[in-house]
Design an enzyme around this catalytic site. Structure first.
Site, PDB file in Angstrom:
ATOM      1  N   GLU A 131      53.597  45.829  49.750  1.00  0.00           N
ATOM      2  CA  GLU A 131      54.310  46.991  50.286  1.00  0.00           C
ATOM      3  C   GLU A 131      53.986  48.184  49.390  1.00  0.00           C
ATOM      4  O   GLU A 131      53.431  48.010  48.302  1.00  0.00           O
ATOM      5  CB  GLU A 131      55.821  46.701  50.310  1.00  0.00           C
ATOM      6  CG  GLU A 131      56.150  45.551  51.257  1.00  0.00           C
ATOM      7  CD  GLU A 131      57.648  45.338  51.474  1.00  0.00           C
ATOM      8  OE1 GLU A 131      58.471  46.064  50.864  1.00  0.00           O
ATOM      9  OE2 GLU A 131      57.971  44.443  52.277  1.00  0.00           O
ATOM     10  N   GLY A 135      53.238  44.816  44.753  1.00  0.00           N
ATOM     11  CA  GLY A 135      52.109  43.949  45.078  1.00  0.00           C
ATOM     12  C   GLY A 135      52.241  42.655  44.286  1.00  0.00           C
ATOM     13  O   GLY A 135      52.456  41.583  44.845  1.00  0.00           O
ATOM     14  N   SER A 136      52.196  42.786  42.942  1.00  0.00           N
ATOM     15  CA  SER A 136      52.322  41.586  42.098  1.00  0.00           C
ATOM     16  C   SER A 136      53.705  40.953  42.244  1.00  0.00           C
ATOM     17  O   SER A 136      53.836  39.727  42.276  1.00  0.00           O
ATOM     18  CB  SER A 136      52.125  41.956  40.621  1.00  0.00           C
ATOM     19  OG  SER A 136      50.955  42.693  40.436  1.00  0.00           O
ATOM     20  N   HIS A 352      19.224  49.317  35.778  1.00  0.00           N
ATOM     21  CA  HIS A 352      18.613  50.229  36.748  1.00  0.00           C
ATOM     22  C   HIS A 352      18.463  51.653  36.222  1.00  0.00           C
ATOM     23  O   HIS A 352      17.906  52.518  36.928  1.00  0.00           O
ATOM     24  CB  HIS A 352      19.440  50.267  38.041  1.00  0.00           C
ATOM     25  CG  HIS A 352      19.197  49.100  38.953  1.00  0.00           C
ATOM     26  ND1 HIS A 352      19.711  47.849  38.724  1.00  0.00           N
ATOM     27  CD2 HIS A 352      18.466  48.988  40.095  1.00  0.00           C
ATOM     28  CE1 HIS A 352      19.340  47.035  39.683  1.00  0.00           C
ATOM     29  NE2 HIS A 352      18.573  47.694  40.524  1.00  0.00           N
ATOM     30  N   GLU A 377      44.317  39.238  45.714  1.00  0.00           N
ATOM     31  CA  GLU A 377      44.923  37.898  45.527  1.00  0.00           C
ATOM     32  C   GLU A 377      45.501  37.745  44.125  1.00  0.00           C
ATOM     33  O   GLU A 377      45.494  36.661  43.558  1.00  0.00           O
ATOM     34  CB  GLU A 377      43.915  36.756  45.789  1.00  0.00           C
ATOM     35  CG  GLU A 377      43.101  36.842  47.062  1.00  0.00           C
ATOM     36  CD  GLU A 377      43.908  36.653  48.325  1.00  0.00           C
ATOM     37  OE1 GLU A 377      45.133  36.508  48.242  1.00  0.00           O
ATOM     38  OE2 GLU A 377      43.291  36.706  49.399  1.00  0.00           O
ATOM     39  N   GLU A 381      45.933  39.916  35.197  1.00  0.00           N
ATOM     40  CA  GLU A 381      47.154  39.689  34.411  1.00  0.00           C
ATOM     41  C   GLU A 381      48.033  38.637  35.097  1.00  0.00           C
ATOM     42  O   GLU A 381      48.606  37.767  34.433  1.00  0.00           O
ATOM     43  CB  GLU A 381      47.943  41.003  34.247  1.00  0.00           C
ATOM     44  CG  GLU A 381      47.304  42.009  33.311  1.00  0.00           C
ATOM     45  CD  GLU A 381      46.050  42.664  33.897  1.00  0.00           C
ATOM     46  OE1 GLU A 381      45.978  42.846  35.130  1.00  0.00           O
ATOM     47  OE2 GLU A 381      45.126  42.973  33.121  1.00  0.00           O
TER      48      GLU A 381
END
Ligand SMILES: Cc1cc2nc3c(=O)[nH]c(=O)nc-3n(C[C@H](O)[C@H](O)[C@H](O)COP(=O)(O)OP(=O)(O)OC[C@H]3O[C@@H](n4cnc5c(N)ncnc54)[C@H](O)[C@@H]3O)c2cc1C
Length: 397
Positions: A131, A135-136, A352, A377, A381
């Site tokens: 939301e 998240g975590s 590169h 996912e 941490e």
């Protein structure tokens, strides 16, 4: 060892499908990925071919029309797809998690209703926990489903970061229900929400506002989802019982972590391939840069990281396939593979030189895609939280 990331002990079918996906990626994905990424275009033609190859039903049991394959087979295919373009693997990722959750936790009616359509790719899944404010910290979810007198639910709240939010037709959404449990995560319920594809108010009370503009992971749609008086029926509760959502979603996230590790392996392999080729073509001070020991050692480090990540990913997938708990193995594989992927893309970028900063070279896309793997996912941490908690419990003095 002739090539990196080889897997011992595969069945004939596994070898065949992984090789088919690899050829498909070389022929159809790598040549078009850069252009589709730069124009942020949905890879419809690639997705249609993935449907024909049966990739949407890889892990769905044969009785529901899928291929009934293992998590390992799935992860090895994802590794190949991500080697071509991470966004292509993102198209099947949320679909695979939702199909897995229905297979593991759905009622018989839900399995009969959704799995055959998901196996063909006709119904496509999205997975929604996050939301705007969280998240975590999943247990802090605010979106709420209130039970009505007629047994239906009214859902209100805002969800964030739905991969495939606009292109999916079935969203597994984790929301708060009033179970009266003292632990917040026991008050969460997963709802299966069917909707058409597209943006705007796609069904009464459910709006997909539009695509979020991202650093990388282009082409596929990542969206918000707003519930405003959305009506769900009791049959839409995953498994038919409220208050189980947290455990069901965490089970999905656990296989999702193996999938993210596989994606990180794929992106890392590609970064290595680009670097090892460029290092033999570019000359400085009268010889190919690969002949400068500093560059050759970078290649050796990159290859070692790619190999280690692949082995941990394969181990985590096999553990899950054997029926063992794999939370620590999946957490370790996700943590290591995503961190190594970031390092390897950065090393390839440095090899590169200035061209790594040019949009003409593939490595610039990988540099924008790789950071997402550190977040999706569960961040590094959060993986370390999971791993250390289990270690301190298993090694308790
Ligand atoms: C492109 C993209 C696609 C996504 N797709 C989906 C999707 O399909 N479905 C879905 O549900 N979500 C999705 N997400 C959301 C993703 O899962 C979250 O962004 C992620 O879990 C992190 O949550 P957050 O962004 O709220 O960060 P926060 O939780 O706010 O964390 C911020 C920082 O604090 C650190 N932190 C937080 N808590 C702790 C702690 N206890 N200890 C130590 N450090 C901590 C984190 O590691 C991070 O560095 C997507 C995100 C992105 C960017």
């Amino acid at each position: 060892m002739t090539r990196l990331a080889q897997t011992l002990g595969l069945t004939e079918f596994q070898t065949e499908i992984v090789s088919t996906v690899r050829k498909f990626v070389d022929k159809e994905v790598i040549p078009t990925a850069q252009e589709l990424d730069h124009s942020d275009t949905y890879p419809q033609a690639i997705v249609d071919q993935m449907k024909d190859m049966g990739l949407f039903g890889l892990m769905i049991p044969e009785e529901y029309g899928g291929l009934g394959e293992s998590l390992l087979t799935y992860a090895l295919c994802v590794e190949e797809l991500a080697r071509g373009w991470m966004s292509v693997s993102g198209v099947i990722n949320t679909h695979f998690i939702v199909a897995y959750m229905i297979r593991q936790h759905g009622t018989d009616a839900q399995k009969q209703n959704y799995l055959p359509r998901m196996a063909t790719g006709e119904t496509r899944g999205a997975f929604s926990m996050s939301e705007p404010e969280l998240g975590s910290d999943v247990a802090a979810i605010r979106t709420r489903a209130k039970k009505n007198a007629d047994g239906t639910y009214t859902i209100d709240g805002q969800k964030m970061w739905l991969t495939n939010g606009g292109s999916s037709t079935l969203v597994a959404a984790l929301v708060r229900t009033d179970e009266g449990a003292d632990k917040p995560h026991r008050n969460l319920t997963a709802f299966l929400v069917e909707k058409p594809t597209g943006f705007g108010e796609v069904v009464p009370g459910l709006t997909i506002p539009g695509k979020l503009d991202k650093l990388g992971y282009k082409g596929i749609d990542t969206t918000e989802l707003i519930f405003d008086g959305y009506r769900a029926s009791a049959d839409d509760v995953l498994g038919g019982v409220t208050g189980q959502g947290f455990f069901q979603m965490m089970d999905g996230v656990e296989v999702g972590r193996v999938n993210v590790s596989a994606r990180a392996c794929g992106v890392g392999i590609r970064a290595f391939e680009l670097a090892v080729r460029y290092a033999q073509q570019r000359e400085t001070f009268g010889k190919p840069i690969a002949e400068h020991q500093a560059v050759a050692f970078q290649l050796a480090e990159m290859a070692t990281k790619v190999e280690a990540a692949h082995l941990m990913m394969v181990n985590a997938a096999r553990l899950k396939d054997s029926g063992e708990r794999n939370d620590v193995a999946a957490g370790m594989a996700k943590y290591l593979a995503s961190e190594f992927c970031s390092e390897v893309t950065q090393q390839s970028f440095r090899i590169h030189g200035g061209y790594g900063y040019s949009k003409e070279y593939e490595i610039e896309r990988l540099m924008r895609d790789a950071p997402f793997l550190l977040i999706g996912e569960g961040t590094s941490e959060i993986q370390k939280n999971i791993i250390s908690k289990r270690l301190l419990s298993d090694y308790r003095v």
